[in-house]
Design a protein around this motif. Structure first.
Motif, PDB file in Angstrom:
ATOM      1  N   UNK A   1       0.807  -1.214   0.000  1.00 51.74           N
ATOM      2  CA  UNK A   1       0.000   0.000   0.000  1.00 51.74           C
ATOM      3  C   UNK A   1       0.842   1.266   0.000  1.00 51.74           C
ATOM      4  N   UNK A   2       1.841   1.304   0.866  1.00 49.08           N
ATOM      5  CA  UNK A   2       2.560   2.547   1.110  1.00 49.08           C
ATOM      6  C   UNK A   2       3.962   2.571   0.517  1.00 49.08           C
ATOM      7  N   UNK A   3       4.369   1.471  -0.118  1.00 50.37           N
ATOM      8  CA  UNK A   3       5.704   1.428  -0.705  1.00 50.37           C
ATOM      9  C   UNK A   3       6.805   1.471   0.333  1.00 50.37           C
ATOM     10  N   UNK A   4       6.541   0.901   1.524  1.00 48.35           N
ATOM     11  CA  UNK A   4       7.488   0.972   2.631  1.00 48.35           C
ATOM     12  C   UNK A   4       7.954  -0.427   2.999  1.00 48.35           C
ATOM     13  N   UNK A   5       9.238  -0.693   2.868  1.00 49.12           N
ATOM     14  CA  UNK A   5       9.810  -1.958   3.310  1.00 49.12           C
ATOM     15  C   UNK A   5      10.108  -1.829   4.800  1.00 49.12           C
ATOM     16  N   UNK A   6       9.123  -2.166   5.608  1.00 50.71           N
ATOM     17  CA  UNK A   6       9.245  -1.912   7.040  1.00 50.71           C
ATOM     18  C   UNK A   6       9.655  -3.162   7.799  1.00 50.71           C
ATOM     19  N   UNK A   7      10.643  -2.989   8.642  1.00 48.43           N
ATOM     20  CA  UNK A   7      11.062  -4.061   9.533  1.00 48.43           C
ATOM     21  C   UNK A   7       9.957  -4.357  10.534  1.00 48.43           C
ATOM     22  N   UNK A   8       9.721  -5.642  10.792  1.00 48.25           N
ATOM     23  CA  UNK A   8       8.666  -6.014  11.742  1.00 48.25           C
ATOM     24  C   UNK A   8       9.033  -5.512  13.141  1.00 48.25           C
ATOM     25  N   UNK A   9       8.124  -4.807  13.760  1.00 47.20           N
ATOM     26  CA  UNK A   9       8.381  -4.258  15.088  1.00 47.20           C
ATOM     27  C   UNK A   9       8.597  -5.376  16.105  1.00 47.20           C
ATOM     28  N   UNK A  10       9.499  -5.124  17.037  1.00 49.27           N
ATOM     29  CA  UNK A  10       9.736  -6.082  18.108  1.00 49.27           C
ATOM     30  C   UNK A  10       8.467  -6.287  18.933  1.00 49.27           C
ATOM     31  N   UNK A  11       7.699  -5.219  19.149  1.00 54.69           N
ATOM     32  CA  UNK A  11       6.464  -5.335  19.925  1.00 54.69           C
ATOM     33  C   UNK A  11       5.465  -6.252  19.231  1.00 54.69           C
ATOM     34  N   UNK A  12       5.464  -6.256  17.896  1.00 57.40           N
ATOM     35  CA  UNK A  12       4.559  -7.146  17.171  1.00 57.40           C
ATOM     36  C   UNK A  12       5.020  -8.600  17.279  1.00 57.40           C
ATOM     37  N   UNK A  13       6.337  -8.827  17.274  1.00 60.46           N
ATOM     38  CA  UNK A  13       6.842 -10.184  17.534  1.00 60.46           C
ATOM     39  C   UNK A  13       6.393 -10.670  18.909  1.00 60.46           C
ATOM     40  N   UNK A  14       6.468  -9.782  19.898  1.00 57.84           N
ATOM     41  CA  UNK A  14       6.082 -10.177  21.252  1.00 57.84           C
ATOM     42  C   UNK A  14       4.583 -10.460  21.358  1.00 57.84           C
ATOM     43  N   UNK A  15       3.765  -9.695  20.596  1.00 60.66           N
ATOM     44  CA  UNK A  15       2.326  -9.946  20.600  1.00 60.66           C
ATOM     45  C   UNK A  15       2.020 -11.327  20.023  1.00 60.66           C
ATOM     46  N   UNK A  16       2.699 -11.693  18.937  1.00 60.54           N
ATOM     47  CA  UNK A  16       2.496 -13.004  18.329  1.00 60.54           C
ATOM     48  C   UNK A  16       2.991 -14.107  19.279  1.00 60.54           C
ATOM     49  N   UNK A  17       4.138 -13.879  19.905  1.00 64.75           N
ATOM     50  CA  UNK A  17       4.681 -14.830  20.888  1.00 64.75           C
ATOM     51  C   UNK A  17       3.668 -15.090  22.010  1.00 64.75           C
ATOM     52  N   UNK A  18       3.095 -14.023  22.548  1.00 64.18           N
ATOM     53  CA  UNK A  18       2.116 -14.175  23.631  1.00 64.18           C
ATOM     54  C   UNK A  18       0.864 -14.913  23.157  1.00 64.18           C
ATOM     55  N   UNK A  19       0.458 -14.621  21.907  1.00 62.57           N
ATOM     56  CA  UNK A  19      -0.731 -15.285  21.368  1.00 62.57           C
ATOM     57  C   UNK A  19      -0.489 -16.785  21.195  1.00 62.57           C
TER      58      UNK A  19
ATOM     59  N   UNK B   1       1.543 -18.642  22.930  1.00 61.13           N
ATOM     60  CA  UNK B   1       1.548 -19.242  24.263  1.00 61.13           C
ATOM     61  C   UNK B   1       0.123 -19.424  24.795  1.00 61.13           C
ATOM     62  N   UNK B   2      -0.756 -18.476  24.458  1.00 60.15           N
ATOM     63  CA  UNK B   2      -2.144 -18.557  24.924  1.00 60.15           C
ATOM     64  C   UNK B   2      -2.923 -19.620  24.162  1.00 60.15           C
TER      65      UNK B   2
ATOM     66  N   UNK C   1      -1.643 -22.045  22.257  1.00 61.02           N
ATOM     67  CA  UNK C   1      -0.890 -23.308  22.172  1.00 61.02           C
ATOM     68  C   UNK C   1      -0.787 -23.820  20.731  1.00 61.02           C
ATOM     69  N   UNK C   2      -0.747 -22.873  19.784  1.00 57.49           N
ATOM     70  CA  UNK C   2      -0.521 -23.232  18.388  1.00 57.49           C
ATOM     71  C   UNK C   2       0.989 -23.274  18.156  1.00 57.49           C
ATOM     72  N   UNK C   3       1.614 -24.320  18.655  1.00 56.08           N
ATOM     73  CA  UNK C   3       3.076 -24.387  18.699  1.00 56.08           C
ATOM     74  C   UNK C   3       3.718 -24.382  17.310  1.00 56.08           C
ATOM     75  N   UNK C   4       3.019 -24.910  16.307  1.00 65.97           N
ATOM     76  CA  UNK C   4       3.594 -24.936  14.958  1.00 65.97           C
ATOM     77  C   UNK C   4       3.878 -23.526  14.431  1.00 65.97           C
ATOM     78  N   UNK C   5       3.124 -22.543  14.952  1.00 65.87           N
ATOM     79  CA  UNK C   5       3.344 -21.168  14.499  1.00 65.87           C
ATOM     80  C   UNK C   5       4.733 -20.653  14.865  1.00 65.87           C
ATOM     81  N   UNK C   6       5.352 -21.257  15.896  1.00 65.09           N
ATOM     82  CA  UNK C   6       6.690 -20.815  16.289  1.00 65.09           C
ATOM     83  C   UNK C   6       7.714 -21.033  15.168  1.00 65.09           C
ATOM     84  N   UNK C   7       7.488 -22.048  14.326  1.00 66.58           N
ATOM     85  CA  UNK C   7       8.445 -22.318  13.258  1.00 66.58           C
ATOM     86  C   UNK C   7       8.513 -21.145  12.284  1.00 66.58           C
TER      87      UNK C   7
END
Length: 382
Positions: free
Chosen positions: A286-304, A306-307, A309-315
């Motif tokens: 949309x915006x033509x921006x090659x944006x690095x994934x935010x660390x906070x977004x990685x942590x949100x996915x990590x917490x999700x 764990x909640x 228990x979709x362990x395959x998503x960790x790969x």
């Protein structure tokens, strides 16, 4: 002396990194006259020589440019919207002629038709030639000019992606025209519409009728947001509507919200890694921006994960972490969690141990990773 110098630096430093405002006069062949525009360039525009920026074109720039530019600078500073080039067109002496439409077919005519072509064919071309613009464009207007901006939406291939309607003074058939155009749209479009409880009554009636039509619209490519601000007048609603419009149009750019986390990521039917990948692919597309994934977004996915228990998503998450934060413990930790929860404790232990010498990040450091490895070693007697 040192104290005075420090105070001076503290006062001046914010100004040195603030967004730049430029003033230009453009000669228009279509209008047969010159026009004054204001341009706010993003912070560090000169340093980021490879970066391109979406454009927000603001009509009634005499009074709308500053609130729009200020909000864009503020939201982009906190990464709730992308950095953008904001352009205001001054119209204090010409707005009625600029937005003129014929009473017979309610389409731009005379000076209005010329102004329509000036914006689309001359001003945008000037901006593209002189500045590093991206393809994503938004246009904004207030009352009479807010009606005018929607004429671009009626074209077969609209040159604007987003339309910010601030208490529009709608031409009689405009509500039907906007609704039909958005219903048929085959590309993503954003439309924001605002009024207030103390808005001008005759304008408010047309705005509410338009909202009734758009609220029933069924097109997944269209993002529509309507606000009716309590106790807001025709003019005071602008200060509330501009930030609301930016939040609506650039929601995909923001860090993962609590709403997304609770309503999407915690649903076991949703792949959290696919959600994250789609989010950042959309930012790029949309915006033509090659944006690095935010660390906070990685942590949100990590917490999700764990909640739910979709362990395959960790790969998949570990692969994204290795790409975005190479040399850190982030990818190693996610990979180890994957092995740990999918029945490979020995491999998980060794993966945790591999973090030794890697750069710490977030809550991850050498002591934490080696403690995880030791716990597995103790549990399984390796």
């Amino acid at each position: 002396m040192i104290k005075k110098l420090l105070i001076f630096v503290l006062l001046v430093a914010p100004l040195l990194s603030s967004a730049q405002t430029l003033y230009e006069t453009i000669s228009s062949t279509k209008l047969g006259e010159t026009r004054e525009i204001k341009i706010q360039l993003p912070r560090n525009y000169e340093e980021n020589t490879e970066k391109t920026y979406p454009v927000i074109l603001v009509l009634d720039g005499d009074y709308l440019f500053e609130p729009m530019a200020g909000n864009v600078d503020y939201y982009s500073y906190w990464e709730d919207a992308p950095e953008m080039i904001v352009v205001g067109v001054n119209q204090s002496k010409s707005r009625m002629d600029d937005a003129y439409y014929e009473e017979r077919n309610f389409l731009p005519a005379d000076k209005g038709a010329a102004f329509f072509e000036f914006l689309g064919m001359e001003l945008l071309q000037h901006l593209d030639n002189k500045y590093r613009t991206a393809d994503f464009r938004v246009i904004a207007g207030h009352d009479y000019t807010a009606n005018f901006i929607n004429y671009y939406l009626l074209k077969p291939n609209p040159i604007f992606n987003g339309y910010i309607n601030l208490s529009p003074d709608l031409a009689p058939p405009m509500a039907d025209r906007i609704t039909n155009a958005l219903r048929k749209s085959e590309t993503k479009k954003w439309l924001y519409l605002a009024t207030g409880t103390d808005d001008i009554p005759q304008l408010k009636k047309g705005i509410e009728d338009l909202n009734s039509q758009l609220a029933a619209l069924e097109n997944d490519l269209v993002t529509y947001k309507f606000d009716n601000f309590e106790n807001a007048t025709h003019y005071s609603l602008v200060g509330k509507a501009i930030p609301a419009a930016l939040e609506s149009m650039f929601s995909v750019y923001r860090p993962i919200s609590k709403k997304d986390y609770n309503e999407l990521l915690l649903q076991t039917s949703v792949s959290s890694v696919e959600f994250l990948t789609d989010k950042y692919e959309s930012i790029n597309d949309l915006f033509g921006i090659q944006k690095k994934i935010r660390l906070s977004d990685f942590m949100a996915i990590h917490n999700a994960i764990e909640k739910t228990r979709r362990w395959d998503d960790y790969k998949g998450l570990s692969d994204l972490a290795y790409d975005n934060y190479p040399g850190t413990m982030l990818g190693t930790y996610f990979e180890a969690r994957y092995e740990e929860e999918t029945g490979n404790p020995k491999k998980a232990m060794r993966t945790y141990q591999n973090a030794y010498g890697q750069e710490k990040i977030a809550f991850l450091d050498t002591d934490f990773m080696l403690a995880k490895a030791d716990a597995i070693k103790k549990d399984f007697g390796y």
